[in-house]
Design a protein around this motif. Structure first.
Motif, PDB file in Angstrom:
ATOM      1  N   ILE A   1     -13.461  60.153  10.549  1.00 18.99           N
ATOM      2  CA  ILE A   1     -12.317  59.761   9.732  1.00 18.99           C
ATOM      3  C   ILE A   1     -11.783  58.451  10.295  1.00 18.99           C
ATOM      4  CG2 ILE A   1      -9.988  60.366   9.018  1.00 18.99           C
ATOM      5  CD1 ILE A   1     -10.829  63.313   9.335  1.00 18.99           C
ATOM      6  N   THR A   2     -11.622  57.478   9.428  1.00 18.28           N
ATOM      7  CA  THR A   2     -11.056  56.207   9.839  1.00 18.28           C
ATOM      8  C   THR A   2      -9.692  56.055   9.189  1.00 18.28           C
ATOM      9  OG1 THR A   2     -13.271  55.268   9.949  1.00 18.28           O
ATOM     10  CG2 THR A   2     -11.426  53.721   9.938  1.00 18.28           C
ATOM     11  N   ILE A   3      -8.691  55.786  10.003  1.00 18.05           N
ATOM     12  CA  ILE A   3      -7.331  55.640   9.500  1.00 18.05           C
ATOM     13  C   ILE A   3      -6.879  54.213   9.767  1.00 18.05           C
ATOM     14  CG2 ILE A   3      -4.952  56.409   9.727  1.00 18.05           C
ATOM     15  CD1 ILE A   3      -6.032  59.092  10.695  1.00 18.05           C
ATOM     16  N   TYR A   4      -6.398  53.561   8.722  1.00 21.29           N
ATOM     17  CA  TYR A   4      -5.859  52.209   8.850  1.00 21.29           C
ATOM     18  C   TYR A   4      -4.353  52.305   8.698  1.00 21.29           C
ATOM     19  CZ  TYR A   4     -10.704  50.933   7.983  1.00 21.29           C
ATOM     20  OH  TYR A   4     -12.054  50.818   8.069  1.00 21.29           O
ATOM     21  N   GLN A   5      -3.618  51.819   9.692  1.00 20.37           N
ATOM     22  CA  GLN A   5      -2.173  51.849   9.653  1.00 20.37           C
ATOM     23  C   GLN A   5      -1.623  50.747  10.538  1.00 20.37           C
ATOM     24  OE1 GLN A   5      -3.818  54.354  11.397  1.00 20.37           O
ATOM     25  NE2 GLN A   5      -3.384  53.324  13.323  1.00 20.37           N
ATOM     26  N   PRO A   6      -0.387  50.338  10.277  1.00 20.23           N
ATOM     27  CA  PRO A   6       0.227  49.324  11.133  1.00 20.23           C
ATOM     28  C   PRO A   6       0.414  49.866  12.552  1.00 20.23           C
ATOM     29  CG  PRO A   6       1.481  49.605   9.103  1.00 20.23           C
ATOM     30  CD  PRO A   6       0.449  50.684   9.142  1.00 20.23           C
ATOM     31  N   ALA A   7       0.473  48.966  13.513  1.00 21.41           N
ATOM     32  CA  ALA A   7       0.654  49.360  14.913  1.00 21.41           C
ATOM     33  C   ALA A   7       1.963  50.118  15.110  1.00 21.41           C
ATOM     34  CB  ALA A   7       0.610  48.128  15.806  1.00 21.41           C
ATOM     35  N   ALA A   8       2.986  49.770  14.334  1.00 22.10           N
ATOM     36  CA  ALA A   8       4.287  50.441  14.460  1.00 22.10           C
ATOM     37  C   ALA A   8       4.172  51.919  14.083  1.00 22.10           C
ATOM     38  CB  ALA A   8       5.326  49.756  13.579  1.00 22.10           C
ATOM     39  N   VAL A   9       3.378  52.214  13.055  1.00 20.08           N
ATOM     40  CA  VAL A   9       3.183  53.600  12.635  1.00 20.08           C
ATOM     41  C   VAL A   9       2.410  54.345  13.718  1.00 20.08           C
ATOM     42  CG1 VAL A   9       2.058  55.111  10.958  1.00 20.08           C
ATOM     43  CG2 VAL A   9       3.289  53.088  10.175  1.00 20.08           C
ATOM     44  N   LYS A  10       1.371  53.718  14.229  1.00 25.08           N
ATOM     45  CA  LYS A  10       0.558  54.342  15.273  1.00 25.08           C
ATOM     46  C   LYS A  10       1.414  54.654  16.499  1.00 25.08           C
ATOM     47  CE  LYS A  10      -3.890  53.783  17.554  1.00 25.08           C
ATOM     48  NZ  LYS A  10      -5.062  52.932  17.706  1.00 25.08           N
TER      49      LYS A  10
ATOM     50  N   LEU B   1       3.922  57.049   3.788  1.00 20.62           N
ATOM     51  CA  LEU B   1       4.705  58.071   4.477  1.00 20.62           C
ATOM     52  C   LEU B   1       4.086  59.452   4.283  1.00 20.62           C
ATOM     53  CD1 LEU B   1       7.184  58.773   6.147  1.00 20.62           C
ATOM     54  CD2 LEU B   1       8.475  58.949   4.041  1.00 20.62           C
ATOM     55  N   SER B   2       3.625  59.747   3.073  1.00 23.46           N
ATOM     56  CA  SER B   2       2.997  61.037   2.792  1.00 23.46           C
ATOM     57  C   SER B   2       1.746  61.227   3.638  1.00 23.46           C
ATOM     58  CB  SER B   2       2.637  61.154   1.310  1.00 23.46           C
ATOM     59  OG  SER B   2       3.786  61.087   0.524  1.00 23.46           O
ATOM     60  N   ILE B   3       0.950  60.176   3.744  1.00 23.95           N
ATOM     61  CA  ILE B   3      -0.263  60.258   4.560  1.00 23.95           C
ATOM     62  C   ILE B   3       0.098  60.477   6.022  1.00 23.95           C
ATOM     63  CG2 ILE B   3      -2.232  58.913   5.432  1.00 23.95           C
ATOM     64  CD1 ILE B   3      -2.416  57.678   2.598  1.00 23.95           C
ATOM     65  N   LEU B   4       1.117  59.784   6.485  1.00 27.89           N
ATOM     66  CA  LEU B   4       1.564  59.945   7.871  1.00 27.89           C
ATOM     67  C   LEU B   4       2.023  61.381   8.125  1.00 27.89           C
ATOM     68  CD1 LEU B   4       2.285  58.828  10.652  1.00 27.89           C
ATOM     69  CD2 LEU B   4       4.496  58.174   9.717  1.00 27.89           C
ATOM     70  N   LEU B   5       2.827  61.937   7.219  1.00 27.50           N
ATOM     71  CA  LEU B   5       3.314  63.301   7.382  1.00 27.50           C
ATOM     72  C   LEU B   5       2.171  64.305   7.348  1.00 27.50           C
ATOM     73  CD1 LEU B   5       6.593  63.178   5.275  1.00 27.50           C
ATOM     74  CD2 LEU B   5       6.367  63.224   7.753  1.00 27.50           C
ATOM     75  N   LEU B   6       1.197  64.092   6.469  1.00 27.70           N
ATOM     76  CA  LEU B   6       0.031  64.964   6.408  1.00 27.70           C
ATOM     77  C   LEU B   6      -0.746  64.888   7.709  1.00 27.70           C
ATOM     78  CD1 LEU B   6      -1.725  66.865   4.764  1.00 27.70           C
ATOM     79  CD2 LEU B   6      -2.917  64.884   3.853  1.00 27.70           C
ATOM     80  N   THR B   7      -0.875  63.685   8.237  1.00 33.31           N
ATOM     81  CA  THR B   7      -1.569  63.500   9.510  1.00 33.31           C
ATOM     82  C   THR B   7      -0.846  64.232  10.623  1.00 33.31           C
ATOM     83  OG1 THR B   7      -2.361  61.332   8.787  1.00 33.31           O
ATOM     84  CG2 THR B   7      -2.408  61.777  11.148  1.00 33.31           C
ATOM     85  N   LEU B   8       0.475  64.131  10.656  1.00 34.76           N
ATOM     86  CA  LEU B   8       1.252  64.826  11.681  1.00 34.76           C
ATOM     87  C   LEU B   8       1.126  66.337  11.547  1.00 34.76           C
ATOM     88  CD1 LEU B   8       4.490  62.671  11.741  1.00 34.76           C
ATOM     89  CD2 LEU B   8       2.751  62.815  13.507  1.00 34.76           C
ATOM     90  N   ALA B   9       1.152  66.835  10.312  1.00 33.51           N
ATOM     91  CA  ALA B   9       1.049  68.269  10.082  1.00 33.51           C
ATOM     92  C   ALA B   9      -0.307  68.802  10.526  1.00 33.51           C
ATOM     93  CB  ALA B   9       1.288  68.587   8.609  1.00 33.51           C
ATOM     94  N   CYS B  10      -1.338  68.033  10.321  1.00 28.76           N
ATOM     95  CA  CYS B  10      -2.678  68.462  10.694  1.00 28.76           C
ATOM     96  C   CYS B  10      -2.966  68.193  12.164  1.00 28.76           C
ATOM     97  CB  CYS B  10      -3.717  67.753   9.834  1.00 28.76           C
ATOM     98  SG  CYS B  10      -3.602  68.164   8.096  1.00 28.76           S
ATOM     99  N   GLY B  11      -2.097  67.465  12.821  1.00 29.20           N
ATOM    100  CA  GLY B  11      -2.337  67.056  14.202  1.00 29.20           C
ATOM    101  C   GLY B  11      -2.561  68.199  15.150  1.00 29.20           C
TER     102      GLY B  11
END
Length: 183
Positions: free
Chosen positions: A65-74, A22-32
């Motif tokens: 940058i390579t990001i690995y995440q579930p399809a639901a997160v994507k 979740l932290s990585i996702l939020l950081l990704t969104l903030a930097c988006g």
């Protein structure tokens, strides 16, 4: 007892993994937005579809940058969260949500409409960044100012208005109200 300790340890590890994800996702969104601005300013023949594609695109002199995440997160990235989606609604084609405004006037005498309009004109002249809303709910005319998502923003506006209009200071305070988004 050992089985229970082992179960609790695994549960804690699973919770930690969820928190990290979740932290990585939020950081990704903030930097988006920063990445989106950088990507859109560079010369691309094809604009990236998502933040994941933008980060994974190779460019001269830059890393990948390579990001690995579930399809639901994507799929969830870029959508309004479930908690906020229930708060945002549309009224007459305008997106609104619960927030704060500053009440500057409230009156029910014969001259209340004129007084409220006079104050609105003064505020618009001194603080053009603040939107004024004049409403009538029998028997009261009210003048509300601003669209603030947080109480802190509204409190700052109260301080500015009291400084600009000390004779109105007793009547100026924060109220909860529906606010317009994106105006």
């Amino acid at each position: 007892m050992a089985l229970r300790a082992s179960f609790n340890k695994k549960r804690n590890q699973t919770e930690m993994k969820s928190i990290i994800t979740l932290s990585i996702l939020l950081l990704t969104l903030a930097c988006g937005s920063l990445v989106e601005a950088q990507v859109s300013s560079s010369a691309h023949s094809k604009a990236p579809v998502s933040i994941f594609e933008a980060l994974g695109t190779e460019q001269n002199g830059e890393g990948v940058i390579t990001i690995y995440q579930p399809a639901a997160v994507k799929a969830a990235v870029g959508r309004v969260s479930g908690r906020l989606s229930g708060l945002i609604e549309t009224e007459g084609g305008i997106r609104v949500m619960q927030g704060y405004r500053v009440q500057v006037y409230n009156g029910n005498v014969a001259s209340s409409k004129r007084d409220a309009n006079h104050r609105a004109a003064q505020i618009a002249q001194m603080h053009p960044e603040l939107q004024c809303y004049l409403t009538y709910r029998a028997p009261f005319w009210r003048l509300l100012v601003g669209d603030f998502a947080s109480r802190q923003e509204a409190d700052e506006a109260v301080r500015q208005l009291k400084k600009s209009f000390p004779s109105y200071a007793r009547e100026i305070y924060v109220v909860r109200d529906k606010i317009r988004l994106g105006n």
